[in-house]
Design a protein around this motif. Structure first.
Motif, PDB file in Angstrom:
ATOM      1  N   GLY A 102     -24.450  -8.682  32.110  1.00  9.51           N
ATOM      2  CA  GLY A 102     -25.010 -10.022  32.142  1.00  9.51           C
ATOM      3  C   GLY A 102     -26.519 -10.131  32.027  1.00  9.51           C
ATOM      4  O   GLY A 102     -27.094 -11.133  32.441  1.00  9.51           O
ATOM      5  N   MET A 103     -27.180  -9.152  31.444  1.00 12.04           N
ATOM      6  CA  MET A 103     -28.627  -9.217  31.319  1.00 12.04           C
ATOM      7  C   MET A 103     -29.074 -10.103  30.160  1.00 12.04           C
ATOM      8  O   MET A 103     -30.175 -10.659  30.188  1.00 12.04           O
ATOM      9  CB  MET A 103     -29.227  -7.832  31.127  1.00 12.04           C
ATOM     10  CG  MET A 103     -30.736  -7.856  30.899  1.00 12.04           C
ATOM     11  SD  MET A 103     -31.431  -6.243  30.691  1.00 12.04           S
ATOM     12  CE  MET A 103     -31.764  -5.874  32.392  1.00 12.04           C
ATOM     13  N   VAL A 104     -28.234 -10.269  29.170  1.00 16.04           N
ATOM     14  CA  VAL A 104     -28.645 -10.967  27.955  1.00 16.04           C
ATOM     15  C   VAL A 104     -29.189 -12.369  28.246  1.00 16.04           C
ATOM     16  O   VAL A 104     -30.121 -12.831  27.598  1.00 16.04           O
ATOM     17  CB  VAL A 104     -27.497 -10.997  26.912  1.00 16.04           C
ATOM     18  CG1 VAL A 104     -26.403 -11.966  27.306  1.00 16.04           C
ATOM     19  CG2 VAL A 104     -28.027 -11.284  25.529  1.00 16.04           C
ATOM     20  N   LYS A 105     -28.653 -13.031  29.246  1.00 18.66           N
ATOM     21  CA  LYS A 105     -29.119 -14.395  29.553  1.00 18.66           C
ATOM     22  C   LYS A 105     -30.550 -14.414  30.089  1.00 18.66           C
ATOM     23  O   LYS A 105     -31.239 -15.418  29.981  1.00 18.66           O
ATOM     24  CB  LYS A 105     -28.163 -15.079  30.527  1.00 18.66           C
ATOM     25  CG  LYS A 105     -28.049 -14.393  31.862  1.00 18.66           C
ATOM     26  CD  LYS A 105     -26.977 -15.035  32.739  1.00 18.66           C
ATOM     27  CE  LYS A 105     -26.781 -14.187  33.971  1.00 18.66           C
ATOM     28  NZ  LYS A 105     -25.439 -13.785  34.194  1.00 18.66           N
ATOM     29  N   ALA A 106     -31.017 -13.297  30.651  1.00 15.86           N
ATOM     30  CA  ALA A 106     -32.381 -13.214  31.173  1.00 15.86           C
ATOM     31  C   ALA A 106     -33.315 -12.462  30.227  1.00 15.86           C
ATOM     32  O   ALA A 106     -34.505 -12.350  30.493  1.00 15.86           O
ATOM     33  CB  ALA A 106     -32.378 -12.524  32.532  1.00 15.86           C
ATOM     34  N   SER A 107     -32.793 -11.964  29.125  1.00 16.24           N
ATOM     35  CA  SER A 107     -33.571 -11.138  28.206  1.00 16.24           C
ATOM     36  C   SER A 107     -34.377 -11.995  27.236  1.00 16.24           C
ATOM     37  O   SER A 107     -33.824 -12.860  26.560  1.00 16.24           O
ATOM     38  CB  SER A 107     -32.629 -10.221  27.417  1.00 16.24           C
ATOM     39  OG  SER A 107     -33.324  -9.573  26.378  1.00 16.24           O
TER      40      SER A 107
END
Length: 177
Positions: A102-107
């Protein structure tokens, strides 16, 4: 996780043995622990992050294969210290989780953790350990990202804090035989 690192190292070793350039392979890891105290109204938490690196060097000390991964184990406990939540699950690594991390949303570059780690790994190939350890970095100033790549080519694919990865690489290189 062990299967992934083992497969990567075997492939790298076979490639290097075929060319006669294999000098050494090493493994290294670093672990950090953080926690939040429990109160009467809120459970406490503990997070244990183990960052791993497997590296293969050629006879000139250049990286020919490298793999990074992280196991992020979390737990909770109440004000009496009793563990709460599921305790019998085997955590997946960030690479195993893929989009589930779930890092993509903060990337800022729209990439998941495993994609950014792959960009870092690719950037390391052909460099010496010292060149990688001395990469230019900067502090984002948010208290969480204090060792972010500042290399023009690398930061297009990797904006994660790489401090633990560099520490694990240093240990892997020291263990290389």
């Amino acid at each position: 996780m062990k299967k992934i690192l083992t497969a990567a190292l075997v492939a790298a070793m076979l490639l290097c043995v075929a060319t006669g350039a294999l000098a050494a392979t090493g493994l290294g890891s670093v672990t950090t622990v953080s926690n939040t105290a429990a109160t009467a109204d809120k459970a406490g938490s503990v997070s244990v992050n183990t960052t791993m690196c497997a590296v293969t060097l050629d006879d000139e000390g250049k990286i020919v294969a490298i793999s990074f991964d992280v196991v992020q184990s979390k737990g909770a406990y109440d004000a009496t210290g009793a563990v709460s939540g599921e305790t019998n699950t085997e955590p997946q690594t960030k690479v195993e989780l893929k989009e589930g991390y779930g890092m993509v949303k903060a990337s800022s570059i729209g990439k998941e953790w495993y994609e950014q780690a792959a960009a870092l790994e690719q950037w390391c190939i052909g460099k010496t350990v010292e060149e990688v350890l001395n990469m230019p970095t900067y502090d984002k100033g948010d208290g969480h990202h204090t060792c972010v790549p500042d290399d023009a080519d690398l930061k297009t694919g990797c904006t994660i804090d790489v401090g633990a990865e560099l520490a694990a690489l240093a240990k892997a290189a020291a263990n290389a035989k």
